[in-house]
Design a protein around this motif. Structure first.
Motif, PDB file in Angstrom:
ATOM      1  N   VAL A  54       4.534  18.693   7.234  1.00 11.28           N
ATOM      2  CA  VAL A  54       5.401  19.043   6.115  1.00 11.28           C
ATOM      3  C   VAL A  54       6.772  18.379   6.238  1.00 11.28           C
ATOM      4  N   GLU A  55       7.346  18.397   7.422  1.00 17.33           N
ATOM      5  CA  GLU A  55       8.675  17.800   7.591  1.00 17.33           C
ATOM      6  C   GLU A  55       8.632  16.308   7.300  1.00 17.33           C
ATOM      7  N   GLU A  56       7.603  15.640   7.782  1.00 20.90           N
ATOM      8  CA  GLU A  56       7.450  14.206   7.526  1.00 20.90           C
ATOM      9  C   GLU A  56       7.317  13.940   6.024  1.00 20.90           C
ATOM     10  N   ILE A  57       6.504  14.760   5.356  1.00 18.89           N
ATOM     11  CA  ILE A  57       6.281  14.590   3.921  1.00 18.89           C
ATOM     12  C   ILE A  57       7.582  14.761   3.145  1.00 18.89           C
ATOM     13  N   LEU A  58       8.318  15.834   3.454  1.00 19.93           N
ATOM     14  CA  LEU A  58       9.546  16.109   2.711  1.00 19.93           C
ATOM     15  C   LEU A  58      10.650  15.116   3.027  1.00 19.93           C
ATOM     16  N   SER A  59      10.602  14.508   4.200  1.00 21.85           N
ATOM     17  CA  SER A  59      11.620  13.507   4.520  1.00 21.85           C
ATOM     18  C   SER A  59      11.466  12.282   3.641  1.00 21.85           C
ATOM     19  N   VAL A  60      10.269  12.085   3.106  1.00 20.32           N
ATOM     20  CA  VAL A  60      10.013  10.911   2.263  1.00 20.32           C
ATOM     21  C   VAL A  60      10.146  11.227   0.779  1.00 20.32           C
ATOM     22  N   VAL A  61       9.655  12.392   0.359  1.00 16.34           N
ATOM     23  CA  VAL A  61       9.682  12.695  -1.067  1.00 16.34           C
ATOM     24  C   VAL A  61      11.017  13.250  -1.527  1.00 16.34           C
ATOM     25  N   GLY A  62      11.971  13.390  -0.606  1.00 17.15           N
ATOM     26  CA  GLY A  62      13.350  13.593  -1.026  1.00 17.15           C
ATOM     27  C   GLY A  62      13.853  15.006  -1.112  1.00 17.15           C
ATOM     28  N   ASP A 142      22.871   7.769   1.006  1.00 15.65           N
ATOM     29  CA  ASP A 142      22.380   9.147   0.937  1.00 15.65           C
ATOM     30  C   ASP A 142      21.029   9.271   0.247  1.00 15.65           C
ATOM     31  N   HIS A 143      20.349   8.136   0.046  1.00 15.74           N
ATOM     32  CA  HIS A 143      19.015   8.177  -0.577  1.00 15.74           C
ATOM     33  C   HIS A 143      18.081   7.263   0.202  1.00 15.74           C
ATOM     34  N   PRO A 144      16.862   7.719   0.509  1.00 15.44           N
ATOM     35  CA  PRO A 144      15.953   6.915   1.334  1.00 15.44           C
ATOM     36  C   PRO A 144      15.397   5.687   0.644  1.00 15.44           C
ATOM     37  N   GLY A 145      15.563   5.595  -0.673  1.00 16.67           N
ATOM     38  CA  GLY A 145      14.979   4.482  -1.397  1.00 16.67           C
ATOM     39  C   GLY A 145      13.637   4.872  -2.002  1.00 16.67           C
ATOM     40  N   GLY A 175      12.714 -12.714  -4.090  1.00 15.69           N
ATOM     41  CA  GLY A 175      14.004 -12.541  -3.437  1.00 15.69           C
ATOM     42  C   GLY A 175      15.033 -11.772  -4.235  1.00 15.69           C
ATOM     43  N   HIS A 176      14.627 -11.179  -5.358  1.00 17.63           N
ATOM     44  CA  HIS A 176      15.574 -10.416  -6.184  1.00 17.63           C
ATOM     45  C   HIS A 176      15.762  -8.991  -5.671  1.00 17.63           C
ATOM     46  N   LEU A 177      14.813  -8.518  -4.877  1.00 17.85           N
ATOM     47  CA  LEU A 177      14.905  -7.186  -4.270  1.00 17.85           C
ATOM     48  C   LEU A 177      14.700  -7.320  -2.776  1.00 17.85           C
ATOM     49  N   ARG A 178      15.520  -6.649  -2.016  1.00 19.85           N
ATOM     50  CA  ARG A 178      15.367  -6.641  -0.566  1.00 19.85           C
ATOM     51  C   ARG A 178      15.154  -5.203  -0.097  1.00 19.85           C
ATOM     52  N   PRO A 179      14.122  -4.953   0.672  1.00 19.81           N
ATOM     53  CA  PRO A 179      13.869  -3.590   1.142  1.00 19.81           C
ATOM     54  C   PRO A 179      15.010  -3.079   2.016  1.00 19.81           C
ATOM     55  N   VAL A 180      15.297  -1.788   1.891  1.00 19.13           N
ATOM     56  CA  VAL A 180      16.298  -1.174   2.758  1.00 19.13           C
ATOM     57  C   VAL A 180      15.634  -0.538   3.972  1.00 19.13           C
ATOM     58  N   GLY A 181      14.336  -0.496   3.967  1.00 18.20           N
ATOM     59  CA  GLY A 181      13.570   0.092   5.063  1.00 18.20           C
ATOM     60  C   GLY A 181      12.107   0.062   4.707  1.00 18.20           C
ATOM     61  N   GLU A 182      11.321   0.767   5.484  1.00 21.17           N
ATOM     62  CA  GLU A 182       9.897   0.819   5.195  1.00 21.17           C
ATOM     63  C   GLU A 182       9.334   2.179   5.608  1.00 21.17           C
ATOM     64  N   ARG A 184       5.526   3.511   6.792  1.00 21.38           N
ATOM     65  CA  ARG A 184       4.149   3.151   7.122  1.00 21.38           C
ATOM     66  C   ARG A 184       3.824   1.721   6.708  1.00 21.38           C
ATOM     67  N   GLY A 185       4.781   0.849   6.899  1.00 21.20           N
ATOM     68  CA  GLY A 185       4.561  -0.556   6.616  1.00 21.20           C
ATOM     69  C   GLY A 185       4.849  -0.964   5.188  1.00 21.20           C
ATOM     70  N   TYR A 186       5.137  -0.005   4.312  1.00 20.51           N
ATOM     71  CA  TYR A 186       5.422  -0.314   2.913  1.00 20.51           C
ATOM     72  C   TYR A 186       6.932  -0.354   2.684  1.00 20.51           C
ATOM     73  N   PRO A 187       7.422  -1.346   1.934  1.00 19.50           N
ATOM     74  CA  PRO A 187       8.871  -1.473   1.734  1.00 19.50           C
ATOM     75  C   PRO A 187       9.430  -0.379   0.839  1.00 19.50           C
ATOM     76  N   MET A 188      10.685  -0.022   1.099  1.00 18.01           N
ATOM     77  CA  MET A 188      11.424   0.943   0.292  1.00 18.01           C
ATOM     78  C   MET A 188      12.652   0.232  -0.281  1.00 18.01           C
ATOM     79  N   PHE A 189      12.927   0.476  -1.556  1.00 21.07           N
ATOM     80  CA  PHE A 189      14.008  -0.228  -2.236  1.00 21.07           C
ATOM     81  C   PHE A 189      15.099   0.762  -2.655  1.00 21.07           C
TER      82      PHE A 189
END
Length: 270
Positions: A54-62, A142-145, A175-182, A184-189
């Motif tokens: 649950v903690e992992e899930i909520l850390s991603v869905v905001g 303050d937002h995970p992307g 090159g118009h978007l650069r991920p701020v993180g990822e 599970r291997g998927y980029p976050m913008f």
């Protein structure tokens, strides 16, 4: 025999102590497996695999309040699970960071590697990090992307265009978007990068995809177009060097010309 218990989205959310919107977003992002009972509900066996995540899930869905709610106690902080060392969730609570910020800080080298069993941080290391918390927050925001699916929805709402996940991937590839993180291997913008995109640029990418969709076909559609079996089409396409393009689709004009090319090839070898 009694019917085995199963959970709908609302029942699963209540059982996990989260909100239905979190279940929906988590399922969309692949954090929760698809329903395994009639494609609508989750079995008890599957549901029992989720409470520890649950903690992992909520850390991603905001859910920004979850860490504070779970970390609150007599001292206002969650105590480390083992001795005087902190895992990622405990570290986030101890430093008053969000769980995603800890993961992102690790990815960017803003945190030292865990020095206890390669998984946890010692009290000494954690105490040394306190003076850097403001710096970490400023660096990460303050937002995970957003992942590509939610990023497409965000752009669609801003531009009123039919933006899809593939368009976000194309914008990133150009090159118009650069991920701020990822995750599970998927980029976050970041929201800032998405909101900073020029509307005409987004429209051009969407238009290019839509035009390609109109003049291309899937392998199944190509076989039907030629009146061939799927196997015959795949063999003939490979034999004549006809490869799928974007989104795994084939150019319709090239497909229509495939029978003649295949016939000429056969005659040339005869």
């Amino acid at each position: 025999m009694a019917k085995e218990r199963a959970f709908g989205p609302h029942q699963l959310a209540e059982w996990l102590g989260i909100e239905p919107r979190h279940v929906r977003r988590a399922e969309t992002r692949g954090l929760i497996p698809p329903p395994d009972v009639g494609d609508e509900r989750w079995s008890v066996g599957l549901a029992k695999t989720l409470p520890d995540r649950v903690e992992e899930i909520l850390s991603v869905v905001g859910d920004e309040n979850y860490g504070e709610a779970q970390g609150a106690g007599k001292t206002g902080r969650r105590q480390p699970a083992k001795g005087d060392a902190f895992g990622p969730h405990q570290l986030a609570s101890e430093l008053d960071l969000q769980r995603w910020q800890v993961g992102r800080a690790e990815q960017r080298g803003l945190l030292p590697p865990p020095d206890v069993d390669g998984k946890r941080w010692s009290r000494e290391v954690v105490d040394g990090l306190r003076e850097r918390v403001a710096e970490i927050r400023e660096e990460l925001g303050d937002h995970p992307g957003l992942g590509s699916i939610d990023a497409a929805k965000h752009l669609a709402g801003r531009t009123e265009l039919e933006v899809e996940r593939e368009d976000v991937r194309m914008l990133a590839g150009q090159g118009h978007l650069r991920p701020v993180g990822e995750f599970r291997g998927y980029p976050m913008f970041s929201l800032e990068s998405l909101d900073g995109l020029d509307g005409e640029l987004v429209a051009a990418v969407v238009d290019e995809r839509q035009r390609w969709m109109e003049r291309s076909v899937t392998a199944k559609e190509a076989a039907a177009l030629l009146g061939w079996s799927a196997g015959r089409f795949e063999v003939a396409a490979e034999r004549n060097g006809l490869a799928p393009g974007r989104l795994g689709r084939y150019d319709r004009a090239e497909v229509e010309g495939l029978p003649e090319r295949d016939r000429e090839r056969g005659e040339g070898q005869g």
